[in-house]
Design a protein around this motif. Sequence first.
Motif, PDB file in Angstrom:
ATOM      1  N   LEU A 108       0.817  -1.210   0.000  1.00 46.79           N
ATOM      2  CA  LEU A 108       0.000   0.000   0.000  1.00 46.79           C
ATOM      3  C   LEU A 108       0.851   1.260   0.000  1.00 46.79           C
ATOM      4  CD1 LEU A 108      -2.794  -1.098   2.503  1.00 46.79           C
ATOM      5  CD2 LEU A 108      -2.839  -1.156   0.008  1.00 46.79           C
ATOM      6  N   ILE A 109       2.144   1.121  -0.288  1.00 50.86           N
ATOM      7  CA  ILE A 109       3.016   2.287  -0.395  1.00 50.86           C
ATOM      8  C   ILE A 109       2.447   3.260  -1.426  1.00 50.86           C
ATOM      9  CG2 ILE A 109       4.525   1.163  -2.105  1.00 50.86           C
ATOM     10  CD1 ILE A 109       5.781   3.523   0.617  1.00 50.86           C
ATOM     11  N   GLN A 110       2.443   4.541  -1.084  1.00 54.51           N
ATOM     12  CA  GLN A 110       1.834   5.556  -1.928  1.00 54.51           C
ATOM     13  C   GLN A 110       2.905   6.357  -2.673  1.00 54.51           C
ATOM     14  OE1 GLN A 110      -1.778   5.926  -1.937  1.00 54.51           O
ATOM     15  NE2 GLN A 110      -1.452   3.956  -0.922  1.00 54.51           N
ATOM     16  N   GLU A 111       2.646   6.610  -3.945  1.00 58.69           N
ATOM     17  CA  GLU A 111       3.587   7.396  -4.740  1.00 58.69           C
ATOM     18  C   GLU A 111       3.824   8.769  -4.120  1.00 58.69           C
ATOM     19  OE1 GLU A 111       3.795   9.413  -9.189  1.00 58.69           O
ATOM     20  OE2 GLU A 111       2.538   7.646  -8.876  1.00 58.69           O
ATOM     21  N   VAL A 112       2.781   9.383  -3.561  1.00 61.80           N
ATOM     22  CA  VAL A 112       2.926  10.716  -2.980  1.00 61.80           C
ATOM     23  C   VAL A 112       3.913  10.704  -1.813  1.00 61.80           C
ATOM     24  CG1 VAL A 112       0.953  10.459  -1.401  1.00 61.80           C
ATOM     25  CG2 VAL A 112       1.649  12.728  -2.158  1.00 61.80           C
ATOM     26  N   VAL A 113       3.987   9.598  -1.084  1.00 67.30           N
ATOM     27  CA  VAL A 113       4.929   9.487   0.027  1.00 67.30           C
ATOM     28  C   VAL A 113       6.354   9.386  -0.500  1.00 67.30           C
ATOM     29  CG1 VAL A 113       5.647   8.039   1.969  1.00 67.30           C
ATOM     30  CG2 VAL A 113       3.215   8.476   1.553  1.00 67.30           C
ATOM     31  N   PRO A 137      13.437   2.098   7.759  1.00 68.40           N
ATOM     32  CA  PRO A 137      14.523   2.114   6.776  1.00 68.40           C
ATOM     33  C   PRO A 137      14.103   1.651   5.387  1.00 68.40           C
ATOM     34  CG  PRO A 137      14.773   0.264   8.270  1.00 68.40           C
ATOM     35  CD  PRO A 137      13.680   1.117   8.836  1.00 68.40           C
ATOM     36  N   LEU A 138      12.929   1.003   5.286  1.00 71.74           N
ATOM     37  CA  LEU A 138      12.439   0.592   3.977  1.00 71.74           C
ATOM     38  C   LEU A 138      11.321   1.517   3.499  1.00 71.74           C
ATOM     39  CD1 LEU A 138      12.507  -3.305   4.302  1.00 71.74           C
ATOM     40  CD2 LEU A 138      14.341  -1.683   3.793  1.00 71.74           C
ATOM     41  N   ALA A 139      11.340   2.735   4.021  1.00 72.56           N
ATOM     42  CA  ALA A 139      10.526   3.828   3.491  1.00 72.56           C
ATOM     43  C   ALA A 139      11.454   5.039   3.518  1.00 72.56           C
ATOM     44  CB  ALA A 139       9.277   4.055   4.326  1.00 72.56           C
ATOM     45  N   ALA A 140      12.406   5.032   2.588  1.00 71.41           N
ATOM     46  CA  ALA A 140      13.526   5.959   2.695  1.00 71.41           C
ATOM     47  C   ALA A 140      14.197   6.187   1.346  1.00 71.41           C
ATOM     48  CB  ALA A 140      14.555   5.419   3.700  1.00 71.41           C
ATOM     49  N   VAL A 141      15.035   7.235   1.316  1.00 70.93           N
ATOM     50  CA  VAL A 141      15.874   7.522   0.159  1.00 70.93           C
ATOM     51  C   VAL A 141      17.325   7.561   0.629  1.00 70.93           C
ATOM     52  CG1 VAL A 141      16.350   9.071  -1.765  1.00 70.93           C
ATOM     53  CG2 VAL A 141      14.045   8.983  -0.806  1.00 70.93           C
ATOM     54  N   TYR A 142      18.178   6.818  -0.053  1.00 70.11           N
ATOM     55  CA  TYR A 142      19.607   6.754   0.256  1.00 70.11           C
ATOM     56  C   TYR A 142      20.404   7.277  -0.926  1.00 70.11           C
ATOM     57  CZ  TYR A 142      18.149   3.345   3.846  1.00 70.11           C
ATOM     58  OH  TYR A 142      17.542   2.709   4.909  1.00 70.11           O
ATOM     59  N   ARG A 143      21.335   8.167  -0.661  1.00 67.59           N
ATOM     60  CA  ARG A 143      22.230   8.606  -1.740  1.00 67.59           C
ATOM     61  C   ARG A 143      23.249   7.513  -2.062  1.00 67.59           C
ATOM     62  NH1 ARG A 143      22.029  13.626  -3.801  1.00 67.59           N
ATOM     63  NH2 ARG A 143      20.821  15.192  -2.641  1.00 67.59           N
ATOM     64  N   GLY A 176       3.571  12.532  11.638  1.00 66.88           N
ATOM     65  CA  GLY A 176       2.555  13.578  11.728  1.00 66.88           C
ATOM     66  C   GLY A 176       2.308  14.218  10.379  1.00 66.88           C
ATOM     67  N   GLU A 177       3.377  14.538   9.657  1.00 62.90           N
ATOM     68  CA  GLU A 177       3.237  15.076   8.305  1.00 62.90           C
ATOM     69  C   GLU A 177       2.763  14.002   7.341  1.00 62.90           C
ATOM     70  OE1 GLU A 177       5.813  16.975   4.598  1.00 62.90           O
ATOM     71  OE2 GLU A 177       6.764  16.810   6.578  1.00 62.90           O
ATOM     72  N   LEU A 178       3.271  12.789   7.531  1.00 63.98           N
ATOM     73  CA  LEU A 178       2.900  11.695   6.638  1.00 63.98           C
ATOM     74  C   LEU A 178       1.388  11.455   6.657  1.00 63.98           C
ATOM     75  CD1 LEU A 178       3.862   9.463   4.733  1.00 63.98           C
ATOM     76  CD2 LEU A 178       4.285   8.033   6.727  1.00 63.98           C
ATOM     77  N   LEU A 185      -1.667   5.973   7.484  1.00 61.82           N
ATOM     78  CA  LEU A 185      -0.297   5.471   7.300  1.00 61.82           C
ATOM     79  C   LEU A 185      -0.281   4.121   6.591  1.00 61.82           C
ATOM     80  CD1 LEU A 185       1.198   6.428  10.798  1.00 61.82           C
ATOM     81  CD2 LEU A 185       1.220   7.775   8.688  1.00 61.82           C
ATOM     82  N   ARG A 186      -1.064   3.991   5.548  1.00 59.93           N
ATOM     83  CA  ARG A 186      -1.153   2.730   4.824  1.00 59.93           C
ATOM     84  C   ARG A 186       0.181   2.356   4.187  1.00 59.93           C
ATOM     85  NH1 ARG A 186      -4.551   3.018   0.485  1.00 59.93           N
ATOM     86  NH2 ARG A 186      -5.705   1.059   0.719  1.00 59.93           N
ATOM     87  N   SER A 187       0.970   3.369   3.835  1.00 61.80           N
ATOM     88  CA  SER A 187       2.259   3.100   3.194  1.00 61.80           C
ATOM     89  C   SER A 187       3.208   2.322   4.084  1.00 61.80           C
ATOM     90  CB  SER A 187       2.928   4.411   2.761  1.00 61.80           C
ATOM     91  OG  SER A 187       2.202   5.052   1.743  1.00 61.80           O
ATOM     92  N   LEU A 188       2.999   2.395   5.390  1.00 61.53           N
ATOM     93  CA  LEU A 188       3.905   1.741   6.331  1.00 61.53           C
ATOM     94  C   LEU A 188       3.400   0.368   6.760  1.00 61.53           C
ATOM     95  CD1 LEU A 188       4.773   4.753   8.673  1.00 61.53           C
ATOM     96  CD2 LEU A 188       5.932   4.021   6.573  1.00 61.53           C
ATOM     97  N   ARG A 189       2.253  -0.056   6.264  1.00 60.06           N
ATOM     98  CA  ARG A 189       1.653  -1.297   6.719  1.00 60.06           C
ATOM     99  C   ARG A 189       2.356  -2.504   6.097  1.00 60.06           C
ATOM    100  NH1 ARG A 189      -4.465  -2.626   5.366  1.00 60.06           N
ATOM    101  NH2 ARG A 189      -4.661  -0.406   5.883  1.00 60.06           N
ATOM    102  N   ASN A 190       2.993  -3.293   6.951  1.00 58.96           N
ATOM    103  CA  ASN A 190       3.629  -4.527   6.494  1.00 58.96           C
ATOM    104  C   ASN A 190       2.616  -5.660   6.485  1.00 58.96           C
ATOM    105  OD1 ASN A 190       6.009  -3.077   8.296  1.00 58.96           O
ATOM    106  ND2 ASN A 190       6.738  -3.948   6.384  1.00 58.96           N
ATOM    107  N   ILE A 191       2.702  -6.509   5.473  1.00 56.32           N
ATOM    108  CA  ILE A 191       1.860  -7.691   5.394  1.00 56.32           C
ATOM    109  C   ILE A 191       2.738  -8.881   5.774  1.00 56.32           C
ATOM    110  CG2 ILE A 191       0.332  -9.071   3.941  1.00 56.32           C
ATOM    111  CD1 ILE A 191      -0.590  -6.160   4.452  1.00 56.32           C
ATOM    112  N   ASN A 192       2.602  -9.322   7.041  1.00 52.32           N
ATOM    113  CA  ASN A 192       3.483 -10.366   7.564  1.00 52.32           C
ATOM    114  C   ASN A 192       2.785 -11.679   7.857  1.00 52.32           C
ATOM    115  OD1 ASN A 192       5.946  -8.843   7.660  1.00 52.32           O
ATOM    116  ND2 ASN A 192       5.128  -7.745   9.422  1.00 52.32           N
TER     117      ASN A 192
END
Length: 220
Positions: A108-113, A137-143, A176-178, A185-192
């Motif tokens: 459910l990761i969102q493009e806007v996020v 760490p799996l909702a992040a940008v790394y240079r 809070g901003e997310l 916060l659907r983008s952070l929902r893990n399906i385990n």
Amino acid sequence: MSNSNPELKVGGIVLCGGASARMNYPKALLPLGNEVMLQRVVRIVSSCAHPVAVIASPEQELPPLASDVQTAFDREPLSGPLAAIGQGLELLQGNCDAVLVSGCDTPLIQEVVLRRLLTILDTHQLAMVREGDRLHPLAAVYRISLIEPIQHMLSQGKRRLMDLVEQVDSVFLETGELQTLDPGLRSLRNINTRAQYLELLSELDLRDATSLPFADELSD
């Protein structure tokens, strides 16, 4: 493809090398309509990033992916995300400046996020979602420039992503901003678990028991 900084070349990494122990079924291959979970996450990440690399476990079965999606297998299976992220950065080195990172089990990761993470990256080395004291760490940008510090950490036996966050120039997208971008916060929902997967199917109106694993759990 566009992002908030058109001069920034953005790639993507999707990690799918986990053991899926609680699911007892490969999460990457879970059906979601006309695609499976890994295909869905790769599709969403690809809307903001190119090229995209998938890092899997050795001998892991992968579904068909677009011809421009690169695949590699963990050099250190089941050793945590830091090594896999470092390997993905090495794979994409020379093709991008920064990399969006996601797990395959957040369908459910969102493009806007993802685009907001790219915006706040600015001149920082790392942009990551933070939920109170918890980092994602799996909702992040790394240079790409983080290859060297990651390699140095791994050579010293350090595998905690928190150590990387603390030693490099990091910025955070607070939940809070997310919430304003992604209510719930659907983008952070893990399906385990199987229960979470079946709940997801119901939410997406995809409960077609004829094509699902463990269909016996779908009986009302």
